[in-house]
Structures are given as structure tokens and as C-alpha cells.
Design an enzyme around this catalytic site. Structure first.
Site, mmCIF file in Angstrom:
data_model
loop_
_atom_site.group_PDB
_atom_site.id
_atom_site.type_symbol
_atom_site.label_atom_id
_atom_site.label_comp_id
_atom_site.label_asym_id
_atom_site.label_seq_id
_atom_site.Cartn_x
_atom_site.Cartn_y
_atom_site.Cartn_z
ATOM 1 N N SER A 117 44.820 30.901 30.072
ATOM 2 C CA SER A 117 45.168 32.321 30.223
ATOM 3 C C SER A 117 46.012 32.898 29.097
ATOM 4 O O SER A 117 46.197 34.119 29.041
ATOM 5 C CB SER A 117 45.887 32.534 31.557
ATOM 6 O OG SER A 117 44.968 32.477 32.624
ATOM 7 N N TYR A 246 47.867 38.520 40.386
ATOM 8 C CA TYR A 246 47.172 37.978 39.217
ATOM 9 C C TYR A 246 45.653 38.068 39.398
ATOM 10 O O TYR A 246 45.114 37.727 40.454
ATOM 11 C CB TYR A 246 47.571 36.519 39.028
ATOM 12 C CG TYR A 246 47.332 35.978 37.647
ATOM 13 C CD1 TYR A 246 48.294 36.101 36.657
ATOM 14 C CD2 TYR A 246 46.142 35.338 37.332
ATOM 15 C CE1 TYR A 246 48.086 35.596 35.381
ATOM 16 C CE2 TYR A 246 45.914 34.834 36.063
ATOM 17 C CZ TYR A 246 46.879 34.970 35.096
ATOM 18 O OH TYR A 246 46.672 34.470 33.829
#
Length: 585
Positions: A117, A246
């Protein structure tokens, strides 16, 4: 005749240094130069301690060192090419030719790891370089037709449908959209287990005709049509702008949106606007050569070979620790963006339920309370972590110092939270040393006695190890104790222990000959004001409200401008409201 207020009648109270100061948010000293950092004894001590700590850690198999390799760099935005404050590389002993037949045998600054990420920072950087943030308050439906077609569904059923008409580009970039985390990939049990296994652990069987059952994901991967057909069957997590949640899907959608705006592929935009201009020759959007990478196992089992397809903007990339450091330097030095754009990017988008944490675009923000005996000092660290397959990563930026650090990890059994555990080790040594180095530089540059004989005006500036910022220990203007007057005028009462601290504003004027004007902002405080450490609504640290509260002829009493010559030597300081320049002795 007008009379002076009562609080201006006692002009000779002593200045005491016994209570905390409250600086505004941001650096309390000018950012230390790379040269100052490398010559600072505090930094040298921190580097020695880090070397000893990591040496011991790597010899301890309980830390995972036998099977986990990692690379670390601590760097300054003003470093010369190839220079770091601290670097460390550990090659796992079991990274042998018999176990690792395709990748490197020893890790160094150019070894390529997967990022997970941390890719998202490249994605947002690409967007900002390509298009800025002017569109960030616009709805995503303006640029993604599949979402525009269903924008009204949430009006009738907000529980079952994301409110795409209210989800902005900025909401997606900052994890505030409330959309589902992934579609058909990470966390989707039907992609990880067969139906016998899922039923055995309590889930009901799903019919293949069920429209909510992903027909694509890890393999075969979803194309754009399949992704949206599936995504629009999924319930939202929250209404937009409710709480950080998220979502990797947000970054896939951002990739589609930027392609729509610019008419180019997302990969080509990243390569042309970020990777090539920064010379990131060991950074790959997809599928680097095996020979450049840390591959702890086979390419397949380690996750090295797996590609995320259209979700690549969320987590597909590969890079080296040197390239991640170069990326961080570029961000902090605004080499590709305007400085104002960088400052907007390095600000919170939302708080979280943890008092010392926030989220940005798409930063995780950590509010670090630095121990200062007589001052409140908060440092905001902007970080982005990643984890995919056998790999972990972390980029951490410390804008107050123009410093950051990069961590890349690879191994088949990475200890939990290892990237942040390493960050904790680094931060414990680094942050106090950075503050000390910044103070040392500020003391060498600004501390001293300033005067104007004709105006009967003097000022003494110092620094103290237990207080933030530059301190005005003595300030006389036309024979009057101006320190007392300034604090009294601002506070509107008779101060007991008036104190003045100066903090950098970031405002500098550089002339063609290299000389500069550098502005500082003062806080006027009474150290005997009530402390309120446990009050629910009251505060003892609200100096931001009082900035520029007193002016004389439109000029702020709390603004000070230093003149610095072309050799970096301070020549004078000007309290602008008093229209006088005090020369440095």
C-alpha cells in the site's frame, strides 16, 4: 490626557524561565541543513545508538532476523545525492542460493522489494503532478460514468447503496468515502477457500447464480466492467465523510478517474510525471526483472510475481530503499509540486478515534509528543505503510525537520508490526537528536545581542535546551521593557512572568546576491497563567488564537524579520511594529 492601563504600570518585573511554553504547530527552529545534521553531536550519538541496536537485533533470532531481510535509510531533504544520515541493510542468513534461486543474494540500497500500500503515495503524487487538487471537492461521478449511472440509488436506499453523488475525489484519496475495502481480492473468503471449508467454519453455502458472489478477483482478475458490476452489489461501510475507513477500491477508482481526465493510461502518467523526472530507476509499476529483487522463496510463493491488475494504483508497485528515500526528498523539497500544494498535501483530512492519530491523502498521521521540560512540543509524522505477500514497507516524513526515513522488509514470516517496530526504534533515537540539532543550528545562527544606540533599544536572543524556539531574554525599546509591554498588551492583564519565544514562519525572501530576509513569529505568554492539563474544554496551549493580536500602525507586534547576508551570517533583527533594525553585535 489618556492614562496607561493598570497592567502597563509595573514595567520591571523579572523574566522567569520556570513554566511551559506553547508554540504554534510546526517547526520551532529553522529546519537543520544536511551539513548541520551530519556535524551534530546529537545526531552522531543517535547514529551510534542505532548501529548498536540494529547490530544486536540482527544477532537475535527471536526478532525474525534469520529469515527476514530489511533495508533502512534516514535522510534529509537537503542531502547531496547518495548521502544519508543513517543506513542499514540486513540480509537474512537463509537467503541462500538453494532457497532463493532468482533474486539477489545480498540486500543493499538498490535492492527491489514489493511495496504493497505504499504504492498509494505514488498514486496520489501522480495525481497531484498531473492535475493538482482543484478537483478534489468534485464528485467522482463527474469522471467515472459507471458511478454516475447509479448516483441516485442511495436516495432511496442508503443502507444498500454507496452515495456516489456525494463521494468526492478527495474523499477517495483520504479514506473518507465510506466504500468497501476490496472487491474480490484481499479478505474475500470465496477466493481463499472452497465452499466446503467456508461452510465448515459457519458460513452458509452460496449458489453460483448469486449476484453477490465474485466471479473474478485474485484469478481471474476483474476487468473494469466486472469490477463495477460487482462493486455496485456491495453495501457501503459508512456515509461519505463519516469516519476514516480504509479502502483499496478507492484508489482503483481514482486511477480510472485520472485516465478519464487526462486521456492516458495511469501507468504511463506515473512513469512520465514521477518515476522518470526523479530518476527512480529501481522503481516499477509492475513486474520488474527477478534479478533485481529480494525474492524470499519462489516468485509465486513470495508474492513477487502476483499482479493486482486494475487495482494496481492501490498496492502493486516495487521499489528500492534508495528510490523511496528519493521520493520522500522530492515531496519535502517540493521538487515536482508548488510549495503551497505540498503544504496542503501534508495536512490532516480527518482525526481518528486514537487521540494521537489522523489520516491524510492517504497518509497515516502520528502526533508525537516530544518531551520538553518546559514546553509543549507536538511533531506530526506523515507515514504510509504497506504489506503484500512476503513484503512490508514504510515511508515516514517529518516535515518539521525536512527529514524522513524509509523501511523495506522481505521474508516468509515477517514479525507482526515489524515496519512500525523498526520505526519506533528509529524515532526514539532520531527525534530528540533532530530537535537538538535544529536548536544547535539556530543558536549558532541567531543567538546574540542586538542593539540600536540611537533608538536606545536592545535585545538578547538565546536558546534553551528545555524550551522550544528562540527566546527573547531581554528587549528594551526606547528605554522601555518591551517584553513586559508586549505580553501585557496581548493578555490584557498584568503578567507575572512574561516570556517571548520566536518561531519560524517559513516566510523567506532571497535576493539575487544570496542574502535573505527571514520572518519569525513571536508568542507572548505569561508563564504563571493557569495550567489546565486535564480540563475538558479549557486549554493552556492556545497561542494560535493570539497571533497578530496587537498591531501598531498596521504592523504586527509579534512579527520579527532577520537580515542574513550572502554568507549566512545574521546582520540584524527588525521588530516590524517598532520600525527599527537592531544590529547584531
Amino acid at each position: 490626557m489618556k492614562h496607561l492601563p493598570a497592567y502597563l504600570t509595573a514595567l520591571f518585573l523579572p523574566l522567569s524561565l520556570a513554566a511551559p511554553n506553547c508554540p504554534p504547530l510546526g517547526p520551532v527552529f529553522p529546519k537543520p541543513s544536511s551539513q548541520s545534521l551530519l556535524s551534530s553531536q546529537a545526531i552522531k550519538n543517535a547514529v551510534a545508538n542505532l548501529t548498536a541496536t540494529f547490530t544486536a537485533r540482527d544477532a537475535d533470532n527471536s526478532t525474525g532476523s534469520y529469515s527476514t531481510s530489511y533495508s533502512i535509510e534516514v535522510w534529509s531533504a537537503t542531502d547531496a545525492p547518495g548521502t544519508t544520515i543513517f543506513s542499514w541493510h540486513h540480509t537474512a542468513p537463509n537467503l541462500t542460493s538453494s532457497w532463493n534461486v532468482t533474486g539477489v543474494r545480498k540486500v543493499d540500497k538498490n535492492t527491489v522489494y514489493r511495496l504493497g500500500s505504499l504504492t498509494k503515495i505514488f498514486t496520489i503524487y501522480t495525481w497531484l503532478v498531473q492535475d493538482g487538487d482543484a478537483r478534489w471537492n468534485e464528485p467522482i461521478t463527474k469522471y467515472v460514468p459507471e458511478l454516475a449511472a447509479v448516483a441516485d440509488r442511495a436516495k432511496d436506499d442508503p443502507v444498500g447503496n454507496a452515495d456516489w453523488g456525494e463521494i468526492t475525489i478527495g474523499a477517495l484519496a483520504s479514506q473518507m468515502a465510506g466504500v468497501v475495502r476490496d472487491y474480490g481480492l484481499l479478505g474475500e473468503l470465496t477466493q481463499e477457500m472452497n465452499q466446503t471449508q467456508t461452510v465448515a467454519i459457519g458460513f452458509p453455502p452460496l449458489n453460483n447464480s448469486d449476484p453477490t458472489l465474485p466471479k473474478c478477483g485474485e484469478w481471474p482478475q476483474c476487468n473494469r466492467t466486472e469490477f463495477f458490476n460487482g462493486l455496485l452489489q456491495v453495501l457501503p461501510s459508512y456515509a461519505p465523510f463519516t469516519t476514516p475507513a480504509y479502502a483499496n477500491t478507492a484508489f482503483q477508482i481514482l486511477g480510472y478517474a485520472l485516465e478519464s481526465i487526462k486521456g492516458k493510461s495511469f501507468q504511463s502518467m506515473m512513469e512520465d510525471s514521477v518515476l522518470k523526472p526523479l530518476g527512480l530507476n529501481h522503481t516499477y509499476y509492475a513486474s520488474p526483472p527477478n534479478s533485481v529483487g529480494l525474492i524470499p522463496g519462489t516468485p509465486k510463493e513470495s508474492g513477487w510475481a502476483y499482479q493486482l491488475g486494475d487495482e494496481s494504483p492501490a498496492g502493486n508497485m516495487y521499489s528500492s530503499v534508495a528510490d523511496i528515500s528519493a521520493l520522500g526528498r522530492s515531496i519535502l523539497s517540493s521538487s515536482l509540486l508548488r510549495p503551497a500544494q505540498t503544504r496542503r498535501w501534508l495536512k490532516p483530512a480527518s482525526l481518528t478515534s486514537e487521540p494521537v492519530a489522523g489520516v491524510g491523502y492517504p497518509w497515516g498521521i502520528r502526533r508525537i509528543l516530544l518531551p520538553v521540560a518546559n514546553g509543549k512540543r507536538t511533531i506530526d509524522a506523515y507515514n504510509k505503510a504497506g504489506r503484500v505477500g512476503y513484503y512490508g514497507s514504510l515511508l515516514n516524513l517529518l516535515p518539521d525537520y525536512g527529514v524522513g526515513f524509509s523501511i523495506l522488509i522481505g521474508g516468509p514470516a515477517i514479525p507482526g508490526n515489524m515496519n512500525f517496530n523498526l520505526a519506533d526504534i528509529i524515532g526514539e533515537q532520531l527525534l530528540p537528536a533532530l530537535e537538538a540539532a535544529a536548536r544547535e543550528q539556530a543558536d549558532a545562527t541567531y543567538a546574540g545581542f542586538y542593539y540600536d544606540v540611537a533608538a536606545n533599544s536592545t535585545m538578547r536572543i538565546t536558546t534553551q535546551a528545555d524550551r522550544p524556539g528562540l527566546g527573547i531574554d531581554q528587549w528594551m525599546s526606547n528605554g522601555t521593557d518591551m517584553a513586559y509591554v508586549a505580553v501585557a498588551l496581548q493578555g490584557q492583564y498584568t503578567p507575572v512572568q512574561p516570556t517571548i519565544r520566536l518561531y519560524p514562519t517559513g516566510l523567506e525572501t532571497t535576493r539575487p546576491d544570496g542574502s535573505r530576509r527571514v520572518a519569525f513569529k513571536a508568542t507572548f505568554e505569561d508563564l504563571q497563567a493557569p495550567a489546565r492539563p486535564n480540563s475538558m474544554f479549557s486549554t493552556d496551549c492556545g497561542t494560535w488564537v493570539t497571533l497578530t493580536a496587537v498591531a501598531y500602525g498596521s504592523m504586527p507586534l509579534d512579527q520579527f524579520v532577520f537580515e542574513i547576508d550572502s554568507k549566512g551570517k545574521v546582520v540584524s533583527v527588525e521588530p516590524v511594529a517598532l520600525r527599527v533594525k537592531l544590529r547584531k553585535a
